[in-house]
Design an enzyme around this catalytic site. Structure first.
Site, mmCIF file in Angstrom:
data_model
loop_
_atom_site.group_PDB
_atom_site.id
_atom_site.type_symbol
_atom_site.label_atom_id
_atom_site.label_comp_id
_atom_site.label_asym_id
_atom_site.label_seq_id
_atom_site.Cartn_x
_atom_site.Cartn_y
_atom_site.Cartn_z
ATOM 1 N N GLY A 113 0.802 -1.214 0.000
ATOM 2 C CA GLY A 113 0.000 0.000 0.000
ATOM 3 C C GLY A 113 0.833 1.262 0.000
ATOM 4 C CB THR A 396 -4.119 0.486 -0.566
ATOM 5 O OG1 THR A 396 -2.993 0.607 0.303
ATOM 6 C CG2 THR A 396 -5.042 1.685 -0.370
ATOM 7 C CB CYS A 397 -1.649 -4.228 1.071
ATOM 8 S SG CYS A 397 -0.436 -3.028 1.583
ATOM 9 C CG PHE A 398 -4.655 -7.114 1.786
ATOM 10 C CD1 PHE A 398 -3.739 -8.076 1.402
ATOM 11 C CD2 PHE A 398 -4.416 -6.416 2.959
ATOM 12 C CE1 PHE A 398 -2.620 -8.353 2.182
ATOM 13 C CE2 PHE A 398 -3.308 -6.676 3.751
ATOM 14 C CZ PHE A 398 -2.403 -7.652 3.362
ATOM 15 C CD GLU A 431 0.098 -0.326 3.787
ATOM 16 O OE1 GLU A 431 0.122 -1.357 3.095
ATOM 17 O OE2 GLU A 431 0.158 0.793 3.305
#
Length: 431
Positions: A113, A396-398, A431
């Protein structure tokens, strides 16, 4: 099943690293595939080949050499990032990068992210009119081209090479940038020759004027010489388009030559030094750059760099996963999609930006969305009935948004609009 290819990376301490390819189907599909055959593939297939080809050169963070760690701060971010990026050897761009923002995040928190956020900040900065590296082209589409007024002092040229490296790193890592280059500029990244007709896609008004000159008598109507004003010149200085151009009148007999040299001036010559450094930065960080670029055309490079910007809500819904006991038929989920369908194109992009770190989707559409580390990762809507926070949260990472179980459609829509209107992006997101 797993295939392991051993790839030697010169210029990076440690010699050889094992690079994983977890998709045996891609290995079988593209093994021994000739470049001429790859060039004929549709873009979705070509993008799979590209990711598979690049993976053979990428050095994972788990390798002995480890990731490259870059600490940034918002004040003076571009200058600091430029120095760090330009200090790296080209081969080092195949290593994983980890970022931290001083006093905001740490390296261990960047599981993707923060990286996406950094690329967004880079894009916003280098395309800013205040920085003066790029300018919006005079055409209906929102395209950017090099600002010829930027000049060619060494520090400015370093910024162009840095920007080229940033774009190259985004390209090999599969990150879309939230800006589009003019087709003529993309042609030059692909090392394709520029022709006067390319001006139509950068400045259609100027193109029409030059076309009119070609097809109509101009003597007594147009008073021009083979010279143009230098962009950004305060004293109205001119430069000759050909030797002795300032004293050579444009006539019906020589107007074809004038149209050609003026078009090339606008497309290339007026910013040739900046262009050279920008292209150099882009080319030098992409492994086997000539081979990769040889299979792409301008339209394909545009999509691979900037993604698809047309967001189909029905396709988005079909490629969304839900958590817990919620599904597409749950009332709060229906309210969510009803709210999204009301959004205009810009607000849909902002919502996607909030959830994933990018306002655009990959070539494969929503079904091709990945985590920041390159694994398949569909958009996820997580409903938490116990959540006490009314404002949606993003991971946002996932590619995930968490929302509480709102009591009404109006309440959901109000908080979703709040996120969009305040542009609640950044490292305050989880994150």
């Amino acid at each position: 099943m797993c295939i392991r290819d051993r790839v030697e990376r010169k210029g990076v301490a440690g010699g050889q690293y094992q690079v994983r390819s977890d998709d045996l189907n891609l290995v079988e599909r593209f093994h021994g595939c000739k470049m001429v055959d790859v060039a004929e593939l549709p873009l979705r297939e070509k993008s799979l080949w590209l990711r598979h080809f690049l993976e053979q050169f990428m050095i994972p963070a788990e390798a002995e050499v480890g990731p490259i760690r870059l600490e940034l701060m918002r004040t003076g971010m571009l200058e600091y990032a430029r120095d760090r990026f330009l200090a790296l050897l080209p081969a080092e761009f195949c290593r994983s990068f980890r970022y931290r923002m001083r006093r905001e995040t740490d390296f261990y928190q960047d599981v993707g992210g923060v990286t996406r956020e950094v690329f967004m900040l880079f894009t916003q900065a280098v395309f800013s009119s205040a920085v003066g590296l790029f300018v919006q082209a005079n055409c209906p589409e929102i395209y950017y081209t090099i600002d010829a007024r930027s000049g060619s002092v060494p520090e400015t040229l370093e910024f162009y090479r840095f920007t080229g490296r940033v774009m190259g790193k985004a390209f090999i890592d599969g990150h879309n940038i939230a800006a589009r280059f003019t087709p003529p500029l993309l042609k030059q990244l692909l090392r394709l020759p520029i022709v006067p007709e390319d001006l139509k896609e950068m400045d259609p008004q100027m193109y029409s004027s030059l076309e009119w000159m070609l097809h109509n008598p101009i003597e007594g109507v147009i008073d021009e010489t083979f010279a143009v004003e230098i962009p950004g010149s305060s004293a109205g200085e001119v430069v000759d388009l050909i030797p002795g151009g300032s004293s050579k009148k444009v006539t019906d007999e020589n107007k074809a030559e004038y149209v050609e040299v003026k078009s090339l001036w606008l497309l290339q010559t007026s910013f040739k030094d900046q262009l050279q450094h920008f292209c150099q930065g882009f080319w030098e960080v992409i492994p086997q750059c000539d081979k990769i670029l040889s299979v792409l055309d301008v339209h394909e490079l545009d999509i691979l760099m900037s993604g698809l910007h047309d967001l189909d809500v029905n396709e988005w819904k079909q490629n969304t996963q839900y958590t817990g006991n919620y599904d597409a038929g749950s009332p709060v989920v229906k309210w969510f999609w009803a709210a999204v369908e009301k959004f205009n194109a810009e607000d849909k992009g902002k919502l996607l930006q909030f959830a994933t770190g990018s306002s655009r989707i990959p070539v494969e559409g929503f079904k091709g969305m990945q985590s920041a580390r390159g694994k398949s990762c569909l958009f996820t809507l997580a409903v938490d009935p116990t959540c006490a926070v009314a404002v949606p949260r993003a991971h946002t990472c996932f590619n995930r948004i968490d929302i509480p179980e709102y009591k009404s459609p109006k309440e959901l829509e109000r908080y979703l609009k709040m996120v969009i209107e305040t542009e609640l992006y950044g490292f305050m997101m989880e994150e």
